[in-house]
Design an enzyme around this catalytic site. Structure first.
Site, short mmCIF file in Angstrom:
data_model
loop_
_atom_site.label_atom_id
_atom_site.label_comp_id
_atom_site.label_asym_id
_atom_site.label_seq_id
_atom_site.Cartn_x
_atom_site.Cartn_y
_atom_site.Cartn_z
N LYS B 66 1.12 -0.96 0.30
CA LYS B 66 -0.06 0.01 0.13
C LYS B 66 1.07 1.65 0.35
O LYS B 66 1.97 1.01 0.70
CB LYS B 66 -0.87 -0.09 0.95
CG LYS B 66 -1.82 0.97 1.23
CD LYS B 66 -3.05 1.27 2.65
CE LYS B 66 -3.85 2.13 2.38
NZ LYS B 66 -5.56 2.02 3.50
N SER B 141 -9.49 1.83 2.84
CA SER B 141 -8.74 2.27 1.81
C SER B 141 -7.95 2.29 1.05
O SER B 141 -6.61 2.27 -0.23
CB SER B 141 -7.74 3.81 2.03
OG SER B 141 -7.21 3.11 3.90
N SER B 166 -10.39 -0.14 6.68
CA SER B 166 -9.51 -0.11 5.51
C SER B 166 -8.61 -1.38 4.27
O SER B 166 -8.40 -0.90 3.70
CB SER B 166 -8.56 1.37 5.61
OG SER B 166 -8.50 2.19 5.33
#
Lengths: 95, 466
Positions: B66, B141, B166
């Site tokens: 990420k 996210s 997330s």
């Protein structure tokens, strides 16, 4: 709790100043409206009777200290800076 | 080699049956094609497999990271324009560990700016599309992590991060497995913070085994993160397939309210029946504090976020502008206004307000006291239960066009099922639980602090019976 959650234009100007955001009048009006709606919804927590201590972390955290010793580094701290001079970061005029 | 599992692939690499450099070149070619179709990446690696190895826990395994996690010499933006050209001079501890165990970084995955979102639509660099239906969201996210995990037809594991859900949201929306460990289990060193007391680094993967393996790689104390737990790393894969007979599982009634899609509630009950057939004891429980989790979470998260984002001021790294003729306040304000997106600005303003003198006690401190009650409520439940099971998300993956119509508060409400456990810092595992109208649904398993082993046992038992 009166006045909490009500964000008028004067307060919005003050928040923008503290947050260092340079917003247009239209943006300030829009955010003030949105923020007021969000804070209004969040006021539900006022109903909770809380005598507990605040949890700054979800699990108990104890302070840890390390020796304040100088260690060699293999990276250049100025590597991501565009404004630099004589091995220093260069910033905007303060005074 | 394409449809091989992570476990089979690692065995083949150890046995010397795979030319890792050639395989990774093939993976990169595929990743570029997936990128054209679904946009899971912000940055793809240019030279990923410089020194492939047969040693370590994950030799030659393709890993995506990420984009809020620092990667040495590889652009790291946290999904924000303000960090558009940031080149970290170091690896985040979790990345360092993954590399040390033989993992190969293939790219940095898309995310909402600084993690501010539930759908990975608050993006400066393109919105990932759901491989199950490209018109729909991957969740957020960590949307890019869910997207590449669902789309990849090669062995791969995604390092993801959760503040309020997330990892669970994208895992549910993309039909993948998402492991959010206990707060402090994995070092946050090298993470671009959203909210320090809530951020947890975890995994999105195709199977429970893969998540367990990656947790074994990443966990353990790190002197560079003062909040990292003293618990040593262990082999979490040993919990895979462990008997769930006699386990006491609770379904919180507040997580099965009318607000949750009826198809998702039905699927959850079917999962409960499967677990009961394996000998688990299922009961309904009540967590009345659930109602207050969402507002208190957001108040804490935005307060911490607005403090963290104060560091982006156009000096030293990230977006930097022309300083000539500007005083410091004008310069900082200009860079920040140009660099932050809409949701980041909203959260900075909200957080600044919530921490202001006169309001701090009513909002921020009150929310922290509510958090204590939420933690106590979970702790009390785990005195008589091994774990909780609940839907991961209240809705099926929404259309990207519909998300644009949501107000901020409607969007925040989508986190209603993931906020509680994230507030309490307890671990969760989201596993797929079938589809409705061709779209994936997820079930989350929730356990007490540091009880990830139970999550892995329960999650893997459902994989065996499909």
């Amino acid at each position: 709790m009166k006045d909490y959650g009500k964000i008028d234009r004067k307060l919005m100007d003050h928040i923008c100043l503290i947050a260092r955001l340079d917003l247009s009048d239209a943006e300030k009006d829009r955010y003030a409206k949105e923020l007021s709606a969000v804070l209004d919804a969040f006021r539900v927590i006022e109903k909770v009777d809380t005598n507990e201590e605040p949890s700054f972390h979800p699990i108990p955290i104890t302070d840890r200290v390390r020796d304040d010793s100088v260690k060699p580094t293999d990276w250049n701290p100025l590597g991501n800076a565009k404004a630099k001079e004589n091995g220093y970061f260069k910033g905007p005029k303060i005074m | 080699m394409n449809q091989t599992t992570v476990r089979e692939y690692i065995e083949a690499v150890r046995a010397g049956d795979v030319n890792v450099a050639e395989f990774i070149a093939e993976v990169m070619e595929k990743s570029r094609k997936i990128q054209e179709r679904y946009s899971p990446f912000i940055t793809l690696s240019e030279k990923p497999a410089a020194k492939p190895t047969k040693r370590g826990m994950i030799p030659g395994l393709p890993i995506s990271v990420k984009d809020c996690l620092c990667t040495n010499g590889m652009r790291t933006t946290a999904g924000s324009k303000i960090l558009g050209d940031y080149m970290p001079p170091f690896d985040a501890t979790c990345v360092k560990k993954a590399k040390a165990e033989g993992g190969i970084i293939i790219g940095k995955t898309a995310m909402d700016e600084f993690g501010f979102g539930t759908f990975t639509t608050n993006c400066a660099y393109g919105v990932p599309k759901n491989p199950h239906d490209p018109e729909r969201s991957c969740g957020g996210s960590s949307g890019g992590a869910g997207c590449i995990t669902a789309a990849a037809d090669f062995p791969h594991v995604a390092i993801a991060e959760s503040t309020g859900g997330s990892i669970t949201a994208p895992a549910a929306f993309t039909g993948t497995v998402g492991l959010t460990p206990t707060y402090g289990r994995v070092s946050r060193y090298g993470l671009i913070d959203y909210a320090n007391s809530l951020d947890k680094i975890g995994v999105i993967s195709k199977s429970v085994y893969d998540s367990a393996l990656m947790l074994s790689v990443m966990s353990g104390h790190d002197p560079l993160d003062s909040t990292s737990s003293d618990k040593a790393s262990e082999d979490f894969t040993k919990f895979e397939g462990k008997d769930v007979k006699g386990m006491r599982l609770g379904i919180p009634k507040e997580y099965m309210s009318e607000g949750v899609d009826a198809r998702i509630r039905r699927a959850l009950m079917a999962q409960a029946d499967r677990l009961a057939a394996l000998g688990a004891k299922i009961s309904e429980v009540s967590l009345p504090m659930t109602e207050y989790a969402l507002p208190s979470y957001y108040l804490i998260a935005i307060s911490e976020a607005s403090t963290n984002l104060a560091r982006y001021c156009g000096l030293r790294y990230g977006m930097q502008g022309e300083m000539a003729g500007m005083d410091s306040d004008r310069y900082f304000s200009k860079v920040r206004t140009d660099g932050f997106g809409d949701e980041a600005k909203r959260r900075i303003l909200l957080g600044t307000y919530a921490r202001m003198a006169g309001f701090r006690d009513a909002y921020y401190l009150k929310a922290l006291r509510v958090r204590t009650k939420i933690i106590n409520e979970f702790k009390a439940a785990f005195k008589s239960l091994d774990a909780l099971i609940a839907p991961s998300m209240p809705v099926l993956p929404p259309r990207l066009s519909d998300i644009k119509e949501l107000t901020p508060i409607e969007t925040y409400n989508m986190d209603i099922l993931t906020i509680g456990p994230n507030m309490a810092g307890i671990p969760t595992l989201s596993v797929p639980m079938g589809k409705a109208e061709g779209l994936p649904m997820g079930m989350q398993i929730i356990a007490d602090h540091f009880d990830e082993g139970k999550l892995i046992a329960i999650g893997s038992s459902l994989e065996v019976i499909g």
